[in-house]
Design an enzyme around this catalytic site. Structure first.
Site, PDB file in Angstrom:
ATOM      1  CG  HIS A 118      -1.896   0.996   1.401  1.00 48.80           C
ATOM      2  ND1 HIS A 118      -1.627   2.301   1.754  1.00 48.80           N
ATOM      3  CD2 HIS A 118      -3.238   0.940   1.236  1.00 48.80           C
ATOM      4  CE1 HIS A 118      -2.757   2.993   1.801  1.00 48.80           C
ATOM      5  NE2 HIS A 118      -3.745   2.194   1.490  1.00 48.80           N
ATOM      6  CG  ASP A 195       0.640  -2.274   5.993  1.00 48.33           C
ATOM      7  OD1 ASP A 195      -0.276  -2.480   6.810  1.00 48.33           O
ATOM      8  OD2 ASP A 195       0.500  -1.584   4.962  1.00 48.33           O
ATOM      9  CD  GLN A 198      -6.731  -4.701   4.351  1.00 48.02           C
ATOM     10  OE1 GLN A 198      -7.662  -5.383   4.779  1.00 48.02           O
ATOM     11  NE2 GLN A 198      -6.904  -3.440   3.999  1.00 48.02           N
ATOM     12  CE  LYS A 221      -6.975  -0.117   6.487  1.00 51.99           C
ATOM     13  NZ  LYS A 221      -7.780   0.208   5.331  1.00 51.99           N
ATOM     14  CB  CYS A 359      -3.599   3.249  -1.671  1.00 56.63           C
ATOM     15  SG  CYS A 359      -4.891   4.416  -1.312  1.00 56.63           S
TER      16      CYS A 359
HETATM   17  C1  PLP Z   1      -2.380  -2.728   3.597  1.00 59.74           C
HETATM   18  C2  PLP Z   1      -2.714  -1.344   4.042  1.00 59.74           C
HETATM   19  N1  PLP Z   1      -1.768  -0.570   4.582  1.00 59.74           N
HETATM   20  C3  PLP Z   1      -2.005   0.666   5.018  1.00 59.74           C
HETATM   21  C4  PLP Z   1      -3.255   1.226   4.918  1.00 59.74           C
HETATM   22  C5  PLP Z   1      -3.485   2.608   5.436  1.00 59.74           C
HETATM   23  O1  PLP Z   1      -4.319   2.579   6.560  1.00 59.74           O
HETATM   24  P1  PLP Z   1      -4.831   3.915   7.212  1.00 59.74           P
HETATM   25  O2  PLP Z   1      -5.485   4.705   6.114  1.00 59.74           O
HETATM   26  O3  PLP Z   1      -5.809   3.468   8.253  1.00 59.74           O
HETATM   27  O4  PLP Z   1      -3.662   4.617   7.785  1.00 59.74           O
HETATM   28  C6  PLP Z   1      -4.279   0.486   4.354  1.00 59.74           C
HETATM   29  C7  PLP Z   1      -5.632   1.066   4.174  1.00 59.74           C
HETATM   30  O5  PLP Z   1      -6.353   0.731   3.270  1.00 59.74           O
HETATM   31  C8  PLP Z   1      -4.013  -0.844   3.908  1.00 59.74           C
HETATM   32  O6  PLP Z   1      -4.965  -1.609   3.359  1.00 59.74           O
END
Ligand code: PLP
Length: 401
Positions: A118, A195, A198, A221, A359
């Site tokens: 992401h 990260d 998910q 999430k 993203c």
């Molecule tokens: C894999 C992953 N990393 C990071 C993020 C960013 O999360 P946040 O917008 O809550 O900071 C997301 C959000 O969709 C994501 O799916």
């Protein structure tokens, strides 16, 4: 026995609302217990923390620190001091890139990210490489959407300082074999930043077992509120983080010319934190534990499997992911209809899905596509809803052919 209807009743957004919500990778809906916890804080317990010495402030502080302990236990951190509250995954990863990377990286170093990250675990590293002169390298994905582990192996070398990697791809649902990857990275003395946005509400995230050095996730999430997230770090690395936000609450002493900071976690939590949200995140994690993470995972996987089978029967469907393992996330294309058109028609049919690059533009580029339609399932979804999706895709075909 896992009863979807019973679970669904705990989520007020579905009451009297025929919403079919398949955008759980973007954010999950919130159960009543979480909403009630937020309301209780603001209506009965509201006070700033780590400041006042009156009873209300003391209790708010206790609740906030109790939430930290709940997070620590949920991810099996050795110590709750390794849990830093922040705004979310994005903020947590920026804290590491700027707080650790900016200090520790130089022109002779290399940073590895994967092509399926992401942007939140990609751009901060790209930026810190520009700032420090470190070499930014991207581990490729194969055409089936899995990470190229052979390439990763050959890219790790004595210059590699950090590997930033997602546990589960938010676009493809690919589950990376993290434990194996962390072992490989550590053999090369490479710091691993995970990260877990998910995976936190899908699979067990045990930081001691994974042995990762930093890990980030967002509360929203995982059935919790927006605006709260977690940065976990092994204490030896958290202690190296330069606090990239500075101000109230996180100092030991300020003199006219100098400031000393508290140790982690409080030294990394400048200003008034989202107290109610942190406490309600604790409630959300209790909700997950009570529902059963294993049940949540199984339900997500079986709903995905059902969706995959049903979607496969539609002529012109191209399933883009997942390639490996079974998560709760699936991306697809239909004929040559633009994903935004598909999502619009599905939206009109009461089915909320996500369309776009999610993203993950570098991933789109690697796969030679510009966007996908993504469905992502959670505990309140059921096969009838998937059937409705399939019917609505029939409408898409009729309108767009
Ligand atoms: C894999 C992953 N990393 C990071 C993020 C960013 O999360 P946040 O917008 O809550 O900071 C997301 C959000 O969709 C994501 O799916």
């Amino acid at each position: 026995m896992f009863d979807v209807n019973k679970i669904r009743k705990q989520f007020p957004i579905f009451s009297g609302n025929p919403l079919i919500y398949f955008d759980n990778a973007a954010t999950t809906q919130k159960p009543m217990v979480v909403l009630e916890r937020l309301q209780r804080f603001y209506s009965q317990e509201n006070a700033n923390i780590h400041r006042g010495i009156y009873q209300l402030a003391y209790e708010a502080t206790q609740e906030y620190e109790q939430a930290r302990k709940k997070v620590a236990s949920f991810i099996n951190a050795k110590n709750s001091d390794e849990v830093v509250f922040c705004g979310g995954t994005t903020e947590a990863l920026n804290m590491v890139a700027q707080g650790w990377g900016r200090e520790q990286l130089g022109p002779k170093d290399e940073v590895l990210v994967t092509a399926m990250e992401h942007h939140a675990n990609y751009v901060p590293w790209q930026t810190v490489c520009k700032q420090t002169g470190a070499h930014f390298r991207v581990v490729p994905v194969k055409q089936d959407g899995s990470l190229d582990l052979d390439q990763l192996n050959s890219m790790l070398n004595a210059k590699t300082k950090v590997l930033a990697i997602t546990h589960i791809s938010n676009t493809l649902g690919t589950i990376n074999p993290l434990q194996e990857i962390v072992e490989l990275a550590h053999k090369n003395q490479v710091l691993v930043v995970v990260d877990a946005a998910q995976s936190i509400a899908f699979d067990q995230v045990d930081v001691q077992q994974l042995d990762c050095d930093f890990l980030a996730f967002s509360g929203h999430k995982a059935f919790g509120p927006m605006g709260i997230g977690v940065l976990y770090g092994k204490m030896e690395y958290l202690s190296m983080l330069h606090p990239f936000q500075q101000g109230g609450s996180m100092i030991l002493q300020v003199t006219e010319q100098e400031t000393t900071f508290k140790p982690p976690p409080h030294g990394l939590e400048a200003g008034t934190p989202p107290v109610a949200e942190a406490i309600a995140l604790g409630t959300a994690l209790d909700f997950i534990a009570e529902t059963g993470l294993g049940q949540i995972k199984e339900h997500g996987q079986s709903t995905l499997q059902y969706a995959r089978d049903q979607l496969s029967s539609i002529q012109g469907i191209q399933i883009i992911g997942p390639a490996t393992g079974t998560s709760n996330i699936l991306s697809f294309l239909l004929d040559d209809v633009h994903p935004h058109d598909i999502a619009t028609i599905l939206g009109d049919a009461g089915v909320a899905v996500r369309a776009g690059h999610h993203c993950t533009q570098p991933l789109m580029h690697a796969l030679g596509i510009h966007s996908t339609v993504r469905v992502s399932f959670s505990i309140y979804n059921n096969p009838d809803e998937v059937d409705h999706l399939v019917d609505a895709l029939g409408t898409v075909k009729k309108i767009m052919s």
